[in-house]
Design a protein around this motif. Structure first.
Motif, mmCIF file in Angstrom:
data_model
loop_
_atom_site.group_PDB
_atom_site.id
_atom_site.type_symbol
_atom_site.label_atom_id
_atom_site.label_comp_id
_atom_site.label_asym_id
_atom_site.label_seq_id
_atom_site.Cartn_x
_atom_site.Cartn_y
_atom_site.Cartn_z
ATOM 1 N N ARG A 130 24.125 99.565 57.950
ATOM 2 C CA ARG A 130 24.331 100.924 58.528
ATOM 3 C C ARG A 130 23.225 101.787 57.868
ATOM 4 O O ARG A 130 22.902 102.814 58.542
ATOM 5 N N HIS A 131 22.795 101.674 56.625
ATOM 6 C CA HIS A 131 21.734 102.501 56.150
ATOM 7 C C HIS A 131 20.239 102.426 57.005
ATOM 8 O O HIS A 131 19.968 103.544 57.121
ATOM 9 N N ILE A 132 20.250 101.572 57.996
ATOM 10 C CA ILE A 132 19.167 101.546 58.719
ATOM 11 C C ILE A 132 19.298 102.587 59.750
ATOM 12 O O ILE A 132 18.308 103.231 60.168
ATOM 13 N N VAL A 133 20.537 102.696 60.034
ATOM 14 C CA VAL A 133 21.043 103.647 61.281
ATOM 15 C C VAL A 133 20.669 105.033 60.578
ATOM 16 O O VAL A 133 20.044 105.924 61.152
ATOM 17 N N PHE A 134 21.306 105.168 59.372
ATOM 18 C CA PHE A 134 20.980 106.655 58.740
ATOM 19 C C PHE A 134 19.785 107.108 58.319
ATOM 20 O O PHE A 134 19.372 108.033 58.822
ATOM 21 N N GLU A 135 18.954 106.035 58.299
ATOM 22 C CA GLU A 135 17.518 106.285 57.825
ATOM 23 C C GLU A 135 16.512 106.598 59.257
ATOM 24 O O GLU A 135 15.767 107.615 59.311
ATOM 25 N N ILE A 136 16.920 106.057 60.417
ATOM 26 C CA ILE A 136 16.433 106.276 61.625
ATOM 27 C C ILE A 136 16.886 107.759 61.868
ATOM 28 O O ILE A 136 16.125 108.339 62.382
ATOM 29 N N MET A 137 18.048 107.999 61.923
ATOM 30 C CA MET A 137 18.775 109.426 62.172
ATOM 31 C C MET A 137 18.069 110.428 61.360
ATOM 32 O O MET A 137 17.800 111.540 61.762
ATOM 33 N N LYS A 138 17.855 110.214 60.088
ATOM 34 C CA LYS A 138 17.240 110.994 59.096
ATOM 35 C C LYS A 138 15.545 111.165 59.575
ATOM 36 O O LYS A 138 15.124 112.533 59.616
ATOM 37 N N LYS A 139 14.984 110.227 59.776
ATOM 38 C CA LYS A 139 13.550 110.223 59.739
ATOM 39 C C LYS A 139 13.291 111.000 61.542
ATOM 40 O O LYS A 139 12.435 111.714 61.556
ATOM 41 N N GLN A 140 13.809 110.495 62.235
ATOM 42 C CA GLN A 140 13.833 110.803 63.794
ATOM 43 C C GLN A 140 14.135 112.083 64.269
ATOM 44 O O GLN A 140 13.452 112.902 64.808
ATOM 45 N N TYR A 141 15.376 112.406 63.682
ATOM 46 C CA TYR A 141 15.970 113.713 64.106
ATOM 47 C C TYR A 141 16.347 114.700 63.098
ATOM 48 O O TYR A 141 17.056 115.659 63.494
ATOM 49 N N ASP A 142 16.147 114.297 62.020
ATOM 50 C CA ASP A 142 16.487 115.210 60.796
ATOM 51 C C ASP A 142 17.967 115.481 60.581
ATOM 52 O O ASP A 142 18.577 116.349 60.492
ATOM 53 N N ILE A 143 18.788 114.311 60.800
ATOM 54 C CA ILE A 143 20.209 114.345 60.810
ATOM 55 C C ILE A 143 20.677 113.525 59.694
ATOM 56 O O ILE A 143 20.371 112.324 59.855
ATOM 57 N N ASN A 144 21.284 114.130 58.829
ATOM 58 C CA ASN A 144 21.845 113.574 57.653
ATOM 59 C C ASN A 144 23.193 113.004 57.641
ATOM 60 O O ASN A 144 23.939 113.758 57.820
ATOM 61 N N LEU A 145 23.101 111.688 57.316
ATOM 62 C CA LEU A 145 24.748 111.024 57.846
ATOM 63 C C LEU A 145 25.004 110.508 56.592
ATOM 64 O O LEU A 145 26.060 109.806 56.439
ATOM 65 N N TYR A 146 24.449 110.650 55.364
ATOM 66 C CA TYR A 146 24.636 110.005 53.995
ATOM 67 C C TYR A 146 25.769 110.930 53.482
ATOM 68 O O TYR A 146 26.736 110.284 52.987
ATOM 69 N N HIS A 147 25.753 112.200 53.632
ATOM 70 C CA HIS A 147 26.882 113.139 53.099
ATOM 71 C C HIS A 147 27.240 114.121 53.988
ATOM 72 O O HIS A 147 26.671 114.501 54.890
ATOM 73 N N GLU A 148 28.706 114.696 53.561
ATOM 74 C CA GLU A 148 29.157 115.618 54.591
ATOM 75 C C GLU A 148 28.391 117.002 54.159
ATOM 76 O O GLU A 148 28.476 117.767 55.379
ATOM 77 N N LYS A 149 28.162 117.153 53.002
ATOM 78 C CA LYS A 149 27.569 118.633 52.727
ATOM 79 C C LYS A 149 26.229 118.746 53.556
ATOM 80 O O LYS A 149 25.387 117.484 53.749
#
Length: 151
Positions: A131-150
């Motif tokens: 799932r970290h691959i999905v999180f990294e793609i979302m962070k790099k491509q769209y600047d959406i942080n799914l690692y933390h709620e804050k």
């Protein structure tokens, strides 16, 4: 659905749809945020032009009497239009601020829901480990942080 989200391997279709929805809400939030900043700078520019015009045209000439200055200012069409555009800009700025806050709230709620439900969305052990691959793609491509709620 956006191409990087479609090509995710370790996610099911429902999760991809949730990621697509959060991407769309982020884009809407960014668009409204951009227009809000344009309205701020436009309103400040109009207020500066109005103040400069009013000072050059009326304050220097009618500084002996406030009522004479106000009367001359209200009789001048350019001054009235500049004041009206400044007031309309201020109203648009406030309206866009409310929209920006609403869009941000919607985006943050959906993003936090994905973070909260990550155990349900990636149930199998193989999916959970990747799932970290999905999180990294979302962070790099769209600047959406799914690692933390804050934020």
């Amino acid at each position: 659905m956006d191409t990087p989200i479609q090509q995710l391997e370790h996610t099911d279709q429902a999760t991809k749809q949730m990621l697509e929805n959060v991407r769309k809400r982020k884009k809407k939030f960014d668009d409204v945020k951009m227009w809000h900043y344009f309205s701020i700078y436009g309103t400040l520019f109009l207020a500066f032009i109005f103040t400069f015009y009013f000072y050059i045209t009326f304050v220097k000439q009618y500084s002996y009497s406030f009522l004479a200055m106000l009367s001359a200012g209200l009789n001048d069409t350019v001054a009235v239009y500049l004041l009206a555009f400044t007031i309309v800009g201020f109203g648009a700025m406030n309206l866009l601020k409310q929209q920006k806050e609403k869009k941000e709230k919607e985006y943050q709620e959906l993003r936090c829901e994905i973070v909260d439900r990550s155990k349900d969305l990636w149930k199998r052990e193989e999916e959970w480990k990747n799932r970290h691959i999905v999180f990294e793609i979302m962070k790099k491509q769209y600047d959406i942080n799914l690692y933390h709620e804050k934020k």
